[in-house]
Write a protein that holds these residues in place. Structure first.
Motif, PDB file in Angstrom:
ATOM      1  N   TYR A  99       1.252  -0.914   0.114  1.00  0.00           N
ATOM      2  CA  TYR A  99      -0.060   0.076  -0.333  1.00  0.00           C
ATOM      3  C   TYR A  99       0.893   1.144   0.537  1.00  0.00           C
ATOM      4  O   TYR A  99       0.619   1.952   0.390  1.00  0.00           O
TER       5      TYR A  99
ATOM      6  N   ALA B 124       3.413   3.884  -2.171  1.00  0.00           N
ATOM      7  CA  ALA B 124       4.420   4.369  -3.471  1.00  0.00           C
ATOM      8  C   ALA B 124       5.427   4.273  -2.708  1.00  0.00           C
ATOM      9  O   ALA B 124       5.959   4.862  -1.985  1.00  0.00           O
TER      10      ALA B 124
ATOM     11  N   SER C 166       3.701   3.770  -8.194  1.00  0.00           N
ATOM     12  CA  SER C 166       2.682   3.600  -7.622  1.00  0.00           C
ATOM     13  C   SER C 166       1.937   2.380  -6.733  1.00  0.00           C
ATOM     14  O   SER C 166       2.925   1.491  -7.192  1.00  0.00           O
ATOM     15  N   SER C 167       1.450   2.166  -5.817  1.00  0.00           N
ATOM     16  CA  SER C 167       1.506   1.251  -5.085  1.00  0.00           C
ATOM     17  C   SER C 167       0.725  -0.148  -5.322  1.00  0.00           C
ATOM     18  O   SER C 167       1.236  -1.521  -5.471  1.00  0.00           O
ATOM     19  N   SER C 168       0.465   0.282  -6.671  1.00  0.00           N
ATOM     20  CA  SER C 168      -0.211  -1.245  -7.664  1.00  0.00           C
ATOM     21  C   SER C 168       1.045  -1.453  -8.866  1.00  0.00           C
ATOM     22  O   SER C 168       1.060  -2.276  -9.636  1.00  0.00           O
TER      23      SER C 168
ATOM     24  N   SER D   2       1.324   0.998 -11.709  1.00  0.00           N
ATOM     25  CA  SER D   2       0.327   1.359 -12.688  1.00  0.00           C
ATOM     26  C   SER D   2       1.152   2.648 -13.337  1.00  0.00           C
ATOM     27  O   SER D   2       1.326   3.023 -14.215  1.00  0.00           O
ATOM     28  N   VAL D   3       1.390   3.199 -12.437  1.00  0.00           N
ATOM     29  CA  VAL D   3       2.024   4.776 -12.246  1.00  0.00           C
ATOM     30  C   VAL D   3       4.058   4.676 -11.894  1.00  0.00           C
ATOM     31  O   VAL D   3       3.895   4.171 -11.438  1.00  0.00           O
TER      32      VAL D   3
ATOM     33  N   SER E 195      -5.630   3.050  -1.411  1.00  0.00           N
ATOM     34  CA  SER E 195      -5.548   2.012  -2.289  1.00  0.00           C
ATOM     35  C   SER E 195      -6.151   2.509  -3.384  1.00  0.00           C
ATOM     36  O   SER E 195      -5.485   2.961  -5.130  1.00  0.00           O
ATOM     37  N   SER E 196      -6.832   3.867  -3.258  1.00  0.00           N
ATOM     38  CA  SER E 196      -7.463   4.459  -4.647  1.00  0.00           C
ATOM     39  C   SER E 196      -6.766   5.698  -4.840  1.00  0.00           C
ATOM     40  O   SER E 196      -7.499   6.260  -6.203  1.00  0.00           O
ATOM     41  N   ARG E 197      -5.882   6.104  -4.207  1.00  0.00           N
ATOM     42  CA  ARG E 197      -4.863   6.947  -4.989  1.00  0.00           C
ATOM     43  C   ARG E 197      -3.844   6.705  -5.466  1.00  0.00           C
ATOM     44  O   ARG E 197      -3.210   5.897  -5.328  1.00  0.00           O
ATOM     45  N   THR E 198      -3.767   6.378  -6.582  1.00  0.00           N
ATOM     46  CA  THR E 198      -2.665   6.155  -7.525  1.00  0.00           C
ATOM     47  C   THR E 198      -1.811   6.917  -8.291  1.00  0.00           C
ATOM     48  O   THR E 198      -1.920   7.817  -9.116  1.00  0.00           O
TER      49      THR E 198
ATOM     50  N   CYS F  27       2.515   8.786  -7.695  1.00  0.00           N
ATOM     51  CA  CYS F  27       3.562   9.135  -6.684  1.00  0.00           C
ATOM     52  C   CYS F  27       3.959  10.125  -6.731  1.00  0.00           C
ATOM     53  O   CYS F  27       3.831  10.936  -8.143  1.00  0.00           O
TER      54      CYS F  27
END
Length: 129
Positions: A31, A33, A52-54, A56-57, A103-106, A108
């Protein structure tokens, strides 16, 4: 205890490559960045890249664009920075930093080092022949 540990630095010849690792202990990076910053003697801390945490960024500083790749393996609780075509301008201590986000904040950041909550001790990268 929350801890970030960098590794993978060292002495490399111009044109060479390194892969830096940032391993977390005491907490899950899932979770967070993560960013890489660097600081050379007498210079200000400079953002290099972030993810980013996912995953994707991904963002990169202009100075490393096309030469660096950031990635993360959440199963290993580790973020990596692959650096290629190194030159003397890459010589610095490299630090990783972490920022807890919903988690909604994608997102960094690479230009705001104070935004990050946790820092590692750094790993030295020296590019020299």
């Amino acid at each position: 205890q929350l801890q970030l540990v960098e590794s993978g630095g060292g002495l490399v010849q111009p044109g060479g490559s390194l892969r830096l690792s940032c391993a977390a202990s005491g907490f899950s990076l899932n979770y967070y960045a993560i960013a890489w910053f660097r600081q050379a003697p007498g210079e200000e801390r400079q953002g290099v890249s972030c993810i980013s945490s996912s995953g994707s960024v991904n963002l990169y500083a202009d100075s490393v664009m096309g030469r660096a790749t950031i990635s993360r393996d959440n199963a290993k609780n580790t973020v990596y920075l692959q650096m290629n075509m190194l030159d003397s301008g890459d010589t610095a201590i490299y630090y990783c930093a972490a920022k807890r986000l919903p988690s909604s904040r994608t997102m960094c950041k690479t230009k705001e080092w104070s935004w990050y909550d946790y820092w590692g001790q750094g790993t030295q990268v020296t590019v020299s022949s």
